[in-house]
Design a protein around this motif. Structure first.
Motif, short mmCIF file in Angstrom:
data_model
loop_
_atom_site.label_atom_id
_atom_site.label_comp_id
_atom_site.label_asym_id
_atom_site.label_seq_id
_atom_site.Cartn_x
_atom_site.Cartn_y
_atom_site.Cartn_z
N LEU A 155 59.56 37.57 27.81
CA LEU A 155 58.85 36.40 27.24
C LEU A 155 58.35 35.45 28.01
O LEU A 155 57.22 34.77 27.60
CB LEU A 155 60.03 35.97 26.04
N GLY A 156 59.22 35.13 28.80
CA GLY A 156 58.47 34.20 29.89
C GLY A 156 56.99 34.43 30.56
O GLY A 156 55.97 33.80 30.65
N ALA A 157 57.01 35.73 31.00
CA ALA A 157 55.91 36.28 31.45
C ALA A 157 54.90 36.38 30.31
O ALA A 157 53.63 36.18 30.80
CB ALA A 157 56.06 37.64 32.20
N LEU A 158 55.24 36.93 29.27
CA LEU A 158 54.25 36.59 27.98
C LEU A 158 53.85 35.34 27.75
O LEU A 158 52.40 35.15 27.59
CB LEU A 158 54.90 37.42 26.77
N ALA A 159 54.46 34.41 27.72
CA ALA A 159 54.23 33.02 27.64
C ALA A 159 53.08 32.66 28.67
O ALA A 159 51.88 31.95 28.50
CB ALA A 159 55.32 32.25 27.46
N ALA A 160 53.47 33.03 29.95
CA ALA A 160 52.45 32.68 31.17
C ALA A 160 51.27 33.38 30.75
O ALA A 160 50.07 32.72 31.06
CB ALA A 160 53.12 32.87 32.58
N LEU A 161 51.15 34.52 30.35
CA LEU A 161 49.81 35.43 30.12
C LEU A 161 48.95 34.70 29.13
O LEU A 161 47.84 34.61 29.13
CB LEU A 161 50.11 36.71 29.71
N LEU A 162 49.82 34.18 27.86
CA LEU A 162 49.14 33.55 26.97
C LEU A 162 48.24 32.27 27.51
O LEU A 162 47.29 31.61 27.11
CB LEU A 162 49.81 33.29 25.66
N LEU B 204 64.09 30.36 37.00
CA LEU B 204 63.41 30.30 38.29
C LEU B 204 62.23 31.34 38.24
O LEU B 204 61.05 31.29 38.51
CB LEU B 204 64.00 30.81 39.33
N LEU B 205 62.44 32.72 37.42
CA LEU B 205 61.52 33.75 37.31
C LEU B 205 60.45 33.23 36.18
O LEU B 205 59.17 33.65 36.42
CB LEU B 205 62.15 35.06 36.80
N ILE B 206 60.76 32.56 35.22
CA ILE B 206 59.58 31.98 34.34
C ILE B 206 58.83 31.25 35.01
O ILE B 206 57.42 31.13 34.63
CB ILE B 206 60.54 31.41 32.92
N GLY B 207 59.55 30.36 35.83
CA GLY B 207 58.50 29.41 36.47
C GLY B 207 57.76 29.96 37.50
O GLY B 207 56.28 29.73 37.49
N LEU C 148 46.13 38.41 36.89
CA LEU C 148 46.63 39.43 36.92
C LEU C 148 48.33 39.31 37.20
O LEU C 148 49.09 40.11 36.87
CB LEU C 148 46.06 40.24 38.41
N GLY C 149 48.59 38.08 37.81
CA GLY C 149 50.18 37.74 37.97
C GLY C 149 51.04 38.16 36.60
O GLY C 149 51.95 38.82 36.67
N PRO C 150 50.72 37.44 35.72
CA PRO C 150 51.55 37.43 34.41
C PRO C 150 51.51 38.98 33.82
O PRO C 150 52.51 39.33 33.17
CB PRO C 150 51.11 36.25 33.40
N VAL C 151 50.48 39.77 34.14
CA VAL C 151 50.35 41.01 33.56
C VAL C 151 51.36 42.06 34.44
O VAL C 151 51.98 42.71 33.95
CB VAL C 151 48.81 41.69 33.77
N LEU C 152 51.17 41.68 35.60
CA LEU C 152 52.48 42.48 36.47
C LEU C 152 53.77 42.26 36.04
O LEU C 152 54.59 43.04 35.88
CB LEU C 152 52.09 42.24 37.86
N MET C 153 54.29 40.86 36.04
CA MET C 153 55.60 40.57 35.69
C MET C 153 55.93 40.91 34.44
O MET C 153 57.01 41.38 34.07
CB MET C 153 55.72 39.00 35.88
N LEU C 154 55.16 41.02 33.30
CA LEU C 154 55.34 41.41 31.84
C LEU C 154 55.50 42.77 31.88
O LEU C 154 56.62 43.19 31.33
CB LEU C 154 54.20 40.83 30.86
N THR C 155 54.69 43.53 32.65
CA THR C 155 54.85 44.95 32.62
C THR C 155 56.02 45.41 33.23
O THR C 155 56.74 46.32 32.79
CB THR C 155 53.74 45.62 33.20
N ALA C 156 56.33 44.61 34.43
CA ALA C 156 57.65 45.13 35.21
C ALA C 156 58.87 44.76 34.39
O ALA C 156 59.92 45.58 34.42
CB ALA C 156 57.53 44.40 36.51
#
Length: 807
Positions: free
Chosen positions: A661-668, A617-620, A631-639
């Motif tokens: 890793l899911g947040a990083l994939a979303a950022l990419l 769910l968090l990856i989604g 800005l969203g994936p940056v926040l989640m990856l950093t957190a």
């Protein structure tokens, strides 16, 4: 009997039952000195509101707005001087007249004399410094004008104190009678002035001013003759000698209460003078009339507080019960009036003229809503006076005045007179939240009604403030970068041509929807009830102040709050070593705590299947956030990386790395829509200073938690998750405003700032570490072994239910 007849008879019986209950309750209320006095004073305030509405409607219709504005400015100065020199004795009169017995007459005369002398001195200072108060007060220049003005200040001072004396003597029903006579004479003088004066100018301003206050001389003579000839002797006969009060006891209370009243008067009377010196005479007329109507709502709670003080002085043992009944009755009466004033503000102000409705409607709504938190504060002050806690009275009143006046200085230049209402509502709400714990201690928690009342006092301020700010003051138009596909879909489902029709409601909707998950999240992070309520209010204010200009950024905030709440609920863990470590080194035999930080967060013990589901769910959510804004994936990856680094994610499989890793994939995946470098503008200096001030307040909250032995690593990480983009946004290196970057940090910064006021956890103790931590020490014979623990959430030592299922 026919069926119709039976039905009619049943309805008549039920209607008769309602009226019967009302008839039964009303005599019992009127036989209660607390409610009898309060109802009489509320009747006086209500009648004054209705008659005052008609009075000022006639004044506004008959005379020119400019002349009325000058008269209102002089009235504001007169009321301020009379209040500063006499209002400080109000608490002393209500507190000690019930206990002075046969010396009551001497005590009242002494207070009258000192009040009149201080009024004379205050008028002399004001008139000698008239030039610094602005051209509006030029009408008072000259010896004759100064003498008349000083005499009216003394008259108003005596009129203020005589109502208090009647209340303290348990003769409050005489107050509305005296003031009805006052209003009748006022109308007579006003009608005469309207007939005689055909042109505008100084004569009209003087006529409006004197019509308001001069009849008080006649009323004061009549009322005080009744007080000293009849009421004081009757009171002395009932109470006898009275209690053995010393001059030192009365003097100490007077010093504290008088000092506190100065701050309240600066808010009630000094604020209008401050506004009059900074706005035009027309705008001051709009502001003056509106604030006068709003003050009539506040008078309802003030009158109940006065009655509470008097009855608390007569019988201190019943203070808790009296306070509970006073709070309940005040809100039953005040709430519908506030809602009516907020809804029908344009109609009411239209009676004064189109300009009043156009410029003062929002101010009227904000002032009306501010009467609800003001009621909480006033009743708390009334209880404090009964307990003679003068020092706390000063602190509460000083805080309330500082927030309102300071907020006005900031918001008045930007929003005009509406900014005054915003400052008053915000300041009253914050102070009400701060005094709630003390008020609950006085009241006590008894029965379902008290719990329901405590629930309402805890949860209503944040949504009320959100509605007031977003509907009353609004915000900048939405636009800018980011996807708004969700809004387009919602608009299509509602049959709207595009999402633009939803934009005005989006900030309010997001603020309200974020409150429930934030409430749960704050509790998971170890916040007590006071910190939780205050943090929600601070979040609402910060969300409105930062005002993200893109609809996607508002939706991103909702996704970010959901991500943080889900992560904290199901994935955040606390290593057992952190709970045992503070007790590994003992200062002697037995289990003795040593200074060491322990986690404040709740420890999740979710099953592996639940953790896997939540991770997906968090990856989604991260992918959804990437679609909204980079800005969203940056926040989640950093957190995620930060929580792994501070050992809050990763304790159990699958841990925090899949989330990161899911947040990083979303950022990419969102790199094609990433913000181009450059093109931004540096952050304005006021925003940088405000950010620094909030950071200092957060640091104070962190230090207060540390002093209680609590570590809030999760809150630290979530508050600092925006840091990677904050510096580039502040310098203009990326095309995104700094306010938009700081908005996601607002909920957690609000929590840390709230800890500066309410650092304790739900248990409310200092740390509570010794006994609870035994449950986590496997080498202690009396402790619970790891295999004996249940499968519910467990909490840190400052929270209730350590090693047990959490609530």
């Amino acid at each position: 009997m026919s069926e119709r007849g039976g039905l009619a008879g049943g309805q008549a019986t039920r209607a008769g039952g309602h009226w019967s209950r009302l008839r039964d309750r009303l005599p019992s209320d009127l036989s209660d000195p607390l409610l009898r006095s309060a109802y009489a004073l509320m009747l006086n305030a209500g009648a004054g509101a209705i008659i005052g509405l008609a009075y000022w409607a006639v004044t506004a219709r008959v005379f020119d707005e400019r002349d009325v504005g000058v008269a209102l400015a002089i009235l504001a100065a007169m009321r301020l001087l009379a209040a500063i020199t006499s209002f400080g004795f109000v608490g002393t009169l209500t507190r000690f007249i019930p206990q002075t017995g046969r010396r009551s007459g001497q005590f009242i005369v002494l207070v009258y004399t000192v009040g009149a002398g201080l009024a004379l001195l205050g008028c002399l200072i004001f008139l000698l410094t008239l030039d610094i108060w602005g051209p509006t007060y030029g009408l008072l220049s000259g010896f004759g004008a100064g003498v008349v003005f000083t005499a009216m200040v003394i008259v108003w001072s005596v009129c203020t104190l005589q109502d208090v004396v009647l209340t303290a003597l348990r003769r409050a029903p005489l107050v509305p009678i005296a003031n009805l006579v006052f209003w009748v004479v006022r109308f007579g003088v006003l009608v005469g002035a309207a007939v005689v004066l055909r042109s505008g100018g100084a004569a009209v301003s003087w006529a409006v001013f004197l019509a308001w206050i001069a009849p008080g001389l006649v009323v004061a003579v009549w009322v005080n003759f009744l007080i000293f000839r009849r009421l004081v002797p009757e009171h002395a006969k009932r109470t006898g000698v009275g209690r053995n009060l010393t001059v030192r006891q009365i003097g100490r209370f007077l010093a504290g209460d008088y000092t506190g009243s100065i701050f309240t008067l600066l808010l009630n009377y000094g604020l209008p003078v401050l506004v009059a010196a900074q706005v035009t005479q027309e705008m001051n007329a709009y502001y003056g009339l509106t604030i006068t109507l709003g003050a009539m709502l506040e008078m309802l709670s003030y009158t109940m507080a006065s009655s509470l003080t008097v009855e608390g002085a007569f019988d201190t043992a019943k203070l808790g019960d009296n306070c509970r009944r006073a709070l309940r009755r005040t809100f039953v009466i005040l709430t519908p009036l506030v809602l009516g004033a907020a809804v029908f503000a344009p109609v009411a102000l239209m009676l004064y003229g189109g300009g009043y409705a156009e410029h003062a409607t929002t101010l009227m709504r904000l002032i009306a809503l501010a009467a609800l938190p003001r009621a909480i504060v006033e009743l708390y002050l009334g209880a404090l006076r009964a307990q003679r806690r003068a020092r706390t009275i000063v602190v509460v009143q000083a805080t309330m005045a500082t927030l309102a006046i300071g907020g006005t200085q900031v918001l008045l230049p930007k929003y005009g007179i509406t900014g005054v209402g915003m400052a008053v509502l915000g300041g009253q709400t914050l102070v009400a939240l701060a005094v709630l714990p003390g008020l609950r201690k006085i009241i006590g928690r008894r029965g379902e009604r008290s719990r329901a009342l405590a629930f309402a006092l805890r949860w209503l301020p944040a949504p009320a403030l959100a509605v007031a700010l977003h509907l009353g003051a609004g915000g900048p138009p939405l636009g800018g970068i980011g996807s708004a596909a969700a809004l387009d879909m919602a608009a299509g489902a509602l049959g709207l041509p595009d999402a633009a029709a939803l934009y005005p409601w989006l900030p309010l909707a997001v603020a309200l929807v974020c409150l429930p998950p934030l409430s749960l999240l704050f509790r998971r992070l170890g916040a007590g009830p006071g910190a939780e309520s205050l943090a929600l209010v601070l979040f609402v204010a910060a969300h409105w102040a930062l005002a993200p200009a893109s609809p996607a950024l508002h939706l991103l905030l909702l996704a970010w709050v959901t991500w943080a709440a889900v992560t904290t609920r199901w994935l955040v863990t606390v290593a057992a070593a952190e709970l045992i470590e503070p007790f590994r080194r003992t200062g002697g035999p037995g289990l003795q705590p040593v200074p060491w930080l322990v986690p404040g967060e709740l420890r999740s013990t979710a099953s592996r299947a639940d953790r896997v589901t939540v991770t997906v769910l968090l990856i989604g959510l991260a992918l959804t956030a990437a679609a909204l804004h980079p800005l969203g994936p940056v926040l989640m990856l950093t957190a995620a990386l930060g929580l792994v680094a501070v050992r809050r994610l990763g304790g159990e499989w699958p841990g925090g790395w899949p989330v990161a890793l899911g947040a990083l994939a979303a950022l990419l995946a969102g790199l094609p829509a990433a913000l181009p470098p450059g093109g931004g503008t540096p952050a304005p200096a006021p925003l940088l200073w405000a950010t620094a001030a909030v950071a200092a307040l957060c640091l104070a909250g962190v230090l207060r938690r540390v002093r209680r032995g609590l570590s809030d690593r999760t809150a630290y990480v979530l508050a600092l998750a925006c840091l990677p983009l904050a510096v580039p946004a502040a310098t203009g290196a990326v095309e995104i405003p700094l306010a938009s970057v700081l908005a996601p940090a607002a909920p957690f910064a609000a929590l840390l700032a709230a800890y500066a006021v309410f650092p304790a956890g739900p248990a409310g103790g200092r740390s509570g570490r010794a006994e609870p931590a035994r449950l986590h020490r496997p080498d202690d014979p009396g402790g619970v072994q790891p295999e004996e623990r249940d499968h519910g959430d467990t909490v840190g030592p400052d929270l209730p239910g350590v090693g047990q299922k959490s609530a």
